[in-house]
Design a protein around this motif. Structure first.
Motif, mmCIF file in Angstrom:
data_model
loop_
_atom_site.group_PDB
_atom_site.id
_atom_site.type_symbol
_atom_site.label_atom_id
_atom_site.label_comp_id
_atom_site.label_asym_id
_atom_site.label_seq_id
_atom_site.Cartn_x
_atom_site.Cartn_y
_atom_site.Cartn_z
ATOM 1 N N GLU A 264 -31.435 -4.654 -48.621
ATOM 2 C CA GLU A 264 -32.850 -5.179 -48.897
ATOM 3 C C GLU A 264 -33.761 -4.265 -49.722
ATOM 4 O O GLU A 264 -35.081 -4.619 -49.809
ATOM 5 C CB GLU A 264 -33.785 -5.609 -47.599
ATOM 6 C CG GLU A 264 -32.548 -6.756 -47.488
ATOM 7 C CD GLU A 264 -32.551 -7.683 -45.815
ATOM 8 O OE1 GLU A 264 -33.391 -6.321 -44.877
ATOM 9 O OE2 GLU A 264 -31.764 -8.501 -44.989
ATOM 10 N N ILE A 375 -35.705 -4.730 -34.901
ATOM 11 C CA ILE A 375 -34.775 -5.512 -35.655
ATOM 12 C C ILE A 375 -33.762 -5.026 -35.162
ATOM 13 O O ILE A 375 -32.492 -5.713 -35.783
ATOM 14 C CB ILE A 375 -34.931 -4.335 -37.489
ATOM 15 C CG1 ILE A 375 -35.103 -2.373 -36.452
ATOM 16 C CG2 ILE A 375 -36.063 -4.880 -38.316
ATOM 17 C CD1 ILE A 375 -34.306 -1.794 -37.742
ATOM 18 N N ALA A 420 -39.310 -12.653 -44.138
ATOM 19 C CA ALA A 420 -38.439 -11.251 -43.908
ATOM 20 C C ALA A 420 -38.427 -10.539 -45.534
ATOM 21 O O ALA A 420 -38.645 -11.662 -46.866
ATOM 22 C CB ALA A 420 -37.260 -11.695 -43.688
#
Length: 448
Positions: A264, A375, A420
């Motif tokens: 990511e 998270i 996200a």
């Protein structure tokens, strides 16, 4: 009764910096705080002593001064990514029509400005409290400068957008910007007054040093292992450990070193060079100014005055390094680009050599949103600055502190609406795409 399995995160790598940052080199050597040794306890542990981590510590101490906080910095305060920044705490988005935050362009731009000005507000309060001068904290504004007709058009379009936003600005002609910079290379400029310029290493040192009990900053103390322990966490370092209830990950791209945000984060490096000192009389214009390029991926320039002479900073080149490490060869090649761009802008002093060259890392998400939020139970992230690190990382740290403590603000409301981070394509497509995208943007920027 079977004991619950521990959750463990082990750092796969630790930060490594290339080149000597001029900002650090120009300061007296730092004695620094001692590393953590033995076992300690804290209500909150913050991993990372840069813009995000120290801003989070400051905000926590404002919201609840009774909380014990331990800030763990892997190296020396000011010598990592924060001290390799170019020192722009910018209030306005680079492009008010960008797709950075999704949704309506005008709303998105206004929210980006709110985020940025929240960061500036925190920095300004610290500067006022500490009585810093312009050598550390200078609310001088910035120039966006063009060096081509495409850049000129972009600045005109940007000025129109600022009118719609009700933001102060001033367009400058080639002659007017030459009077500021001493360079005839710039074809036009746009001045906006809200940016604050900092000496980033001095600023970060100052923020760390003004934190007081019950906040403790440990230097040369990398977090190497996180493991669940009862209702909290045990953070292990090379010479010690801390038991804590909550953790703030404020180590930007190195959150991925612990296994968070897999596929990511894009690890992008930028590069800077700074000249040796020169006689101020050798370059016309003002002795202190800061300019960002009209077009993305162009060249940032600062002129910095000093008692023994002035210096010019050139920042340009962007490269992708999934290992979060840029080699010496990449730094040399970036330096050659800096030399060429310096001579193009300041031919009269083009023979002045660069004294310092350095690289700095930033973490970018595909959809340009922060890597943010809770998270893992008790672990909060303030990562993914997406460029303009001094501004966005500061805001990320503030927002993480407020979210952790259940404090509602305009900042937490805006952050709550972010998507996200979007998952990146599998390798080798991410590497191919990232390098191609950077190359295309740099080609479009041309001489900017």
């Amino acid at each position: 009764m079977v004991a619950a399995a521990k959750t463990v995160f082990v750092a796969a790598r630790l930060p490594k910096n290339n080149g000597v940052s001029a900002w650090v080199a120009m300061l007296p050597p730092r004695k620094g705080n001692p590393p953590l040794q033995g076992h300690a306890t804290a209500d909150i542990v913050i991993i990372g002593g840069g813009f995000a981590g120290l801003s989070a510590a400051r905000r926590i101490s404002e919201l609840d001064p009774s909380l014990t906080v331990a800030v763990l910095e892997a190296g020396v305060i000011g010598e990592a990514a924060a001290g390799r920044n170019s020192g722009f705490i910018i209030d306005l988005p680079h492009d008010v029509s960008s797709d950075d935050y999704g949704g309506d362009s005008m709303t998105k731009s206004r929210e980006a400005i709110e985020i940025n000005r929240t960061a500036i507000g925190l920095a300004s309060s610290i500067a006022a409290e500490q009585g810093w001068g312009r050598d550390i904290f200078d609310p001088c504004g910035r120039y966006s400068v063009a060096i081509s007709s495409a850049g000129d058009r972009h600045l005109i379009d940007y000025a129109r957008a600022l009118i719609n936003l009700g933001e102060k600005h001033q367009l400058l002609s080639q002659r007017e910007i030459a009077e500021v910079t001493g360079s005839r290379a710039y074809t036009s400029a746009l001045f906006t007054p809200g940016t604050v310029m900092v000496q980033p290493a001095a600023y970060i040192r100052g923020v760390a040093d003004c934190l007081h009990d019950p906040v403790h900053v440990y230097e040369r103390t990398p977090a190497v292992r996180l493991e669940s322990s009862g209702n909290g966490w045990l953070v292990k370092t090379p010479e010690g450990s801390i038991s804590t209830g909550r953790i703030v990950l404020a180590n930007n791209g190195h959150a991925q070193s612990f296994g968070f945000f897999k596929s990511e984060l894009l690890h992008i490096f930028t590069f800077a060079s700074m000249t040796r000192e020169f006689d101020p009389g050798h370059l016309a214009g003002q002795r202190q100014w800061a300019a960002t390029p009209a077009l993305p991926m162009g060249t940032t320039v600062r002129r910095i005055p000093g008692e023994k002479g002035d210096r010019v900073l050139i920042r340009s080149r962007y490269t992708y390094h999934p290992t979060i490490e840029a080699g010496e060869g990449t730094l040399r090649r970036a330096g050659a680009v800096h030399d060429r761009k310096f001579r193009a802008r300041f031919p009269g002093i083009g023979d002045i050599p660069m004294e310092y060259r350095w690289a700095g890392a930033m973490a970018v998400t595909w959809n340009s949103v922060p890597a943010f939020g809770e998270i893992e139970k008790g672990i909060f992230a303030a990562c993914g600055c997406n460029g303009v690190g001094a501004t966005k990382a500061t805001a990320n740290g503030i927002a993480a502190a407020e979210l952790m403590l259940g404090h509602t603000s305009r900042l937490t409301e805006i952050f709550a609406r972010f998507d996200a981070p979007r998952r990146l394509p599998p390798q080798p497509f991410t590497t191919i795409g990232a390098k191609a995208n950077l190359a295309i943007k740099e080609w479009r920027a041309g001489g900017e």
